[in-house]
Design a protein around this motif. Structure first.
Motif, PDB file in Angstrom:
ATOM      1  N   ALA A  61       4.100   1.424   1.114  1.00  0.00           N
ATOM      2  CA  ALA A  61       3.214   2.269   1.922  1.00  0.00           C
ATOM      3  C   ALA A  61       1.884   2.528   1.218  1.00  0.00           C
ATOM      4  O   ALA A  61       0.833   2.557   1.854  1.00  0.00           O
ATOM      5  CB  ALA A  61       3.898   3.588   2.242  1.00  0.00           C
ATOM      6  N   LYS A  62       1.929   2.692  -0.099  1.00  0.00           N
ATOM      7  CA  LYS A  62       0.708   2.973  -0.870  1.00  0.00           C
ATOM      8  C   LYS A  62      -0.003   1.698  -1.331  1.00  0.00           C
ATOM      9  O   LYS A  62      -1.092   1.783  -1.897  1.00  0.00           O
ATOM     10  CB  LYS A  62       1.044   3.816  -2.112  1.00  0.00           C
ATOM     11  CG  LYS A  62       1.692   5.147  -1.803  1.00  0.00           C
ATOM     12  CD  LYS A  62       0.659   6.139  -1.351  1.00  0.00           C
ATOM     13  CE  LYS A  62       1.326   7.482  -1.123  1.00  0.00           C
ATOM     14  NZ  LYS A  62       0.377   8.540  -0.931  1.00  0.00           N
ATOM     15  N   GLY A  63       0.625   0.530  -1.138  1.00  0.00           N
ATOM     16  CA  GLY A  63       0.021  -0.734  -1.578  1.00  0.00           C
ATOM     17  C   GLY A  63      -0.053  -0.845  -3.083  1.00  0.00           C
ATOM     18  O   GLY A  63      -1.077  -1.278  -3.622  1.00  0.00           O
ATOM     19  N   LEU A  64       0.997  -0.466  -3.774  1.00  0.00           N
ATOM     20  CA  LEU A  64       0.984  -0.429  -5.240  1.00  0.00           C
ATOM     21  C   LEU A  64       1.446  -1.727  -5.897  1.00  0.00           C
ATOM     22  O   LEU A  64       1.395  -1.834  -7.125  1.00  0.00           O
ATOM     23  CB  LEU A  64       1.843   0.734  -5.731  1.00  0.00           C
ATOM     24  CG  LEU A  64       1.380   2.123  -5.289  1.00  0.00           C
ATOM     25  CD1 LEU A  64       2.352   3.181  -5.743  1.00  0.00           C
ATOM     26  CD2 LEU A  64      -0.011   2.411  -5.821  1.00  0.00           C
ATOM     27  N   GLN A  65       1.897  -2.706  -5.106  1.00  0.00           N
ATOM     28  CA  GLN A  65       2.266  -3.988  -5.698  1.00  0.00           C
ATOM     29  C   GLN A  65       1.004  -4.707  -6.127  1.00  0.00           C
ATOM     30  O   GLN A  65      -0.015  -4.658  -5.439  1.00  0.00           O
ATOM     31  CB  GLN A  65       3.004  -4.855  -4.675  1.00  0.00           C
ATOM     32  CG  GLN A  65       4.482  -4.927  -4.906  1.00  0.00           C
ATOM     33  CD  GLN A  65       5.157  -5.836  -3.908  1.00  0.00           C
ATOM     34  OE1 GLN A  65       4.943  -5.685  -2.709  1.00  0.00           O
ATOM     35  NE2 GLN A  65       5.974  -6.735  -4.387  1.00  0.00           N
ATOM     36  N   ASP A  66       1.065  -5.365  -7.278  1.00  0.00           N
ATOM     37  CA  ASP A  66      -0.084  -6.106  -7.785  1.00  0.00           C
ATOM     38  C   ASP A  66      -0.412  -7.241  -6.816  1.00  0.00           C
ATOM     39  O   ASP A  66       0.485  -7.908  -6.305  1.00  0.00           O
ATOM     40  CB  ASP A  66       0.235  -6.667  -9.179  1.00  0.00           C
ATOM     41  CG  ASP A  66      -0.994  -7.190  -9.870  1.00  0.00           C
ATOM     42  OD1 ASP A  66      -2.023  -6.506  -9.853  1.00  0.00           O
ATOM     43  OD2 ASP A  66      -0.916  -8.303 -10.433  1.00  0.00           O
ATOM     44  N   LYS A  67      -1.676  -7.463  -6.536  1.00  0.00           N
ATOM     45  CA  LYS A  67      -2.084  -8.473  -5.553  1.00  0.00           C
ATOM     46  C   LYS A  67      -1.826  -9.889  -6.046  1.00  0.00           C
ATOM     47  O   LYS A  67      -1.453 -10.755  -5.265  1.00  0.00           O
ATOM     48  CB  LYS A  67      -3.580  -8.326  -5.215  1.00  0.00           C
ATOM     49  CG  LYS A  67      -3.971  -6.967  -4.699  1.00  0.00           C
ATOM     50  CD  LYS A  67      -3.320  -6.654  -3.374  1.00  0.00           C
ATOM     51  CE  LYS A  67      -3.783  -5.292  -2.896  1.00  0.00           C
ATOM     52  NZ  LYS A  67      -2.846  -4.650  -2.022  1.00  0.00           N
ATOM     53  N   ILE A  68      -1.995 -10.126  -7.334  1.00  0.00           N
ATOM     54  CA  ILE A  68      -1.819 -11.467  -7.886  1.00  0.00           C
ATOM     55  C   ILE A  68      -0.351 -11.744  -8.212  1.00  0.00           C
ATOM     56  O   ILE A  68       0.210 -12.744  -7.798  1.00  0.00           O
ATOM     57  CB  ILE A  68      -2.700 -11.652  -9.144  1.00  0.00           C
ATOM     58  CG1 ILE A  68      -4.163 -11.501  -8.757  1.00  0.00           C
ATOM     59  CG2 ILE A  68      -2.450 -13.007  -9.794  1.00  0.00           C
ATOM     60  CD1 ILE A  68      -5.091 -11.353  -9.935  1.00  0.00           C
ATOM     61  N   ASN A  69       0.271 -10.852  -8.960  1.00  0.00           N
ATOM     62  CA  ASN A  69       1.670 -11.003  -9.353  1.00  0.00           C
ATOM     63  C   ASN A  69       2.486  -9.941  -8.627  1.00  0.00           C
ATOM     64  O   ASN A  69       2.529  -8.787  -9.044  1.00  0.00           O
ATOM     65  CB  ASN A  69       1.800 -10.865 -10.876  1.00  0.00           C
ATOM     66  CG  ASN A  69       3.186 -11.179 -11.369  1.00  0.00           C
ATOM     67  OD1 ASN A  69       4.098 -11.469 -10.595  1.00  0.00           O
ATOM     68  ND2 ASN A  69       3.365 -11.121 -12.677  1.00  0.00           N
ATOM     69  N   LYS A  70       3.162 -10.322  -7.564  1.00  0.00           N
ATOM     70  CA  LYS A  70       3.884  -9.369  -6.714  1.00  0.00           C
ATOM     71  C   LYS A  70       5.076  -8.723  -7.422  1.00  0.00           C
ATOM     72  O   LYS A  70       5.626  -7.747  -6.945  1.00  0.00           O
ATOM     73  CB  LYS A  70       4.379 -10.069  -5.440  1.00  0.00           C
ATOM     74  CG  LYS A  70       3.284 -10.613  -4.574  1.00  0.00           C
ATOM     75  CD  LYS A  70       2.684  -9.528  -3.762  1.00  0.00           C
ATOM     76  CE  LYS A  70       1.694 -10.100  -2.772  1.00  0.00           C
ATOM     77  NZ  LYS A  70       1.122  -9.110  -1.934  1.00  0.00           N
ATOM     78  N   ARG A  71       5.474  -9.264  -8.563  1.00  0.00           N
ATOM     79  CA  ARG A  71       6.588  -8.666  -9.308  1.00  0.00           C
ATOM     80  C   ARG A  71       6.184  -7.423 -10.085  1.00  0.00           C
ATOM     81  O   ARG A  71       7.036  -6.681 -10.543  1.00  0.00           O
ATOM     82  CB  ARG A  71       7.186  -9.692 -10.260  1.00  0.00           C
ATOM     83  CG  ARG A  71       7.920 -10.805  -9.534  1.00  0.00           C
ATOM     84  CD  ARG A  71       8.499 -11.775 -10.503  1.00  0.00           C
ATOM     85  NE  ARG A  71       7.428 -12.646 -10.978  1.00  0.00           N
ATOM     86  CZ  ARG A  71       7.603 -13.630 -11.841  1.00  0.00           C
ATOM     87  NH1 ARG A  71       8.769 -13.854 -12.355  1.00  0.00           N
ATOM     88  NH2 ARG A  71       6.587 -14.369 -12.210  1.00  0.00           N
ATOM     89  N   MET A  72       4.898  -7.217 -10.226  1.00  0.00           N
ATOM     90  CA  MET A  72       4.404  -6.068 -10.980  1.00  0.00           C
ATOM     91  C   MET A  72       4.012  -4.936 -10.033  1.00  0.00           C
ATOM     92  O   MET A  72       3.485  -5.175  -8.953  1.00  0.00           O
ATOM     93  CB  MET A  72       3.198  -6.468 -11.834  1.00  0.00           C
ATOM     94  CG  MET A  72       3.510  -7.547 -12.860  1.00  0.00           C
ATOM     95  SD  MET A  72       4.842  -7.128 -13.995  1.00  0.00           S
ATOM     96  CE  MET A  72       4.043  -5.931 -15.013  1.00  0.00           C
TER      97      MET A  72
END
Length: 153
Positions: A112-123
C-alpha cells in the motif's frame, strides 16, 4: 616372444573380414524395407498424436485426486495468537495475531505504501514505522520474518 607377435596378427584380419560381410548384409536389408515404411509412418504418427492427448487428460485428473487424498491440517503453533510490541502494533494493528497473519498484514502495508525497492523487488525500504520494527533502513524480504520474532510474545 615370436609366437606372441604372430597370434594378434592372425586375429586382426579375421576381425576385418567379419564387418565387411555385415556391411554387405546391411546394404541389402534397407533396399527391402524401403518400399514398406511409406505407409507405416502415417499410422504411427496418428497413434502418437492420439496417445499424448490421453496422457495429458490423465495427468490433469491425477493431481486432483492426490490433493483430495492429502489434506494438510495447519500446525497449532502457527495459528497461536501472539501479542505484539507497540512498534509492530503501529503497523499491523493492536489485536493479537498469529505469525502468518502478521507477515501477510506487513505485506499489505508494504504494498500500500510502495515500500518495495523498484530495482530489486526482494528488498524493502522501511519508512519510520518499519524502521522501528526492523531496526534498519532496508531489509530483505527473507530477513523480515526473522526480525518480526523480536516483536512478538
Amino acid at each position: 616372444m615370436a609366437t606372441a607377435k604372430k597370434t594378434p596378427a592372425k586375429k586382426a584380419p579375421a576381425k576385418k573380414a567379419a564387418p565387411a560381410t555385415k556391411v554387405a548384409a546391411k546394404k541389402a536389408a534397407p533396399a527391402k524395407k524401403a518400399a514398406a515404411p511409406k505407409a507405416a509412418p502415417a499410422k504411427k504418427v496418428a497413434a502418437k498424436k492420439a496417445a499424448p492427448a490421453k496422457t495429458v487428460a490423465a495427468k490433469k485428473a491425477a493431481p486432483a485426486k492426490k490433493v483430495a487424498a492429502k489434506k494438510r491440517t495447519p500446525n497449532a503453533a502457527f495459528m497461536k495468537a501472539l501479542t505484539l510490541s507497540p512498534a509492530l502494533a503501529a503497523v499491523v494493528g493492536d489485536k493479537p495475531l498469529p505469525r502468518t497473519e502478521i507477515v501477510s498484514k506487513l505485506w499489505v502495508y508494504i504494498k500500500a505504501k510502495g515500500l518495495q525497492d523498484k530495482i530489486n523487488k526482494r528488498m524493502i525500504n522501511a519508512d519510520e514505522k518499519l524502521k522501528a520494527v526492523f531496526g534498519k533502513a532496508q531489509v530483505s524480504m527473507f530477513e523480515m520474518a526473522g526480525l518480526i520474532g523480536k516483536h512478538v510474545k
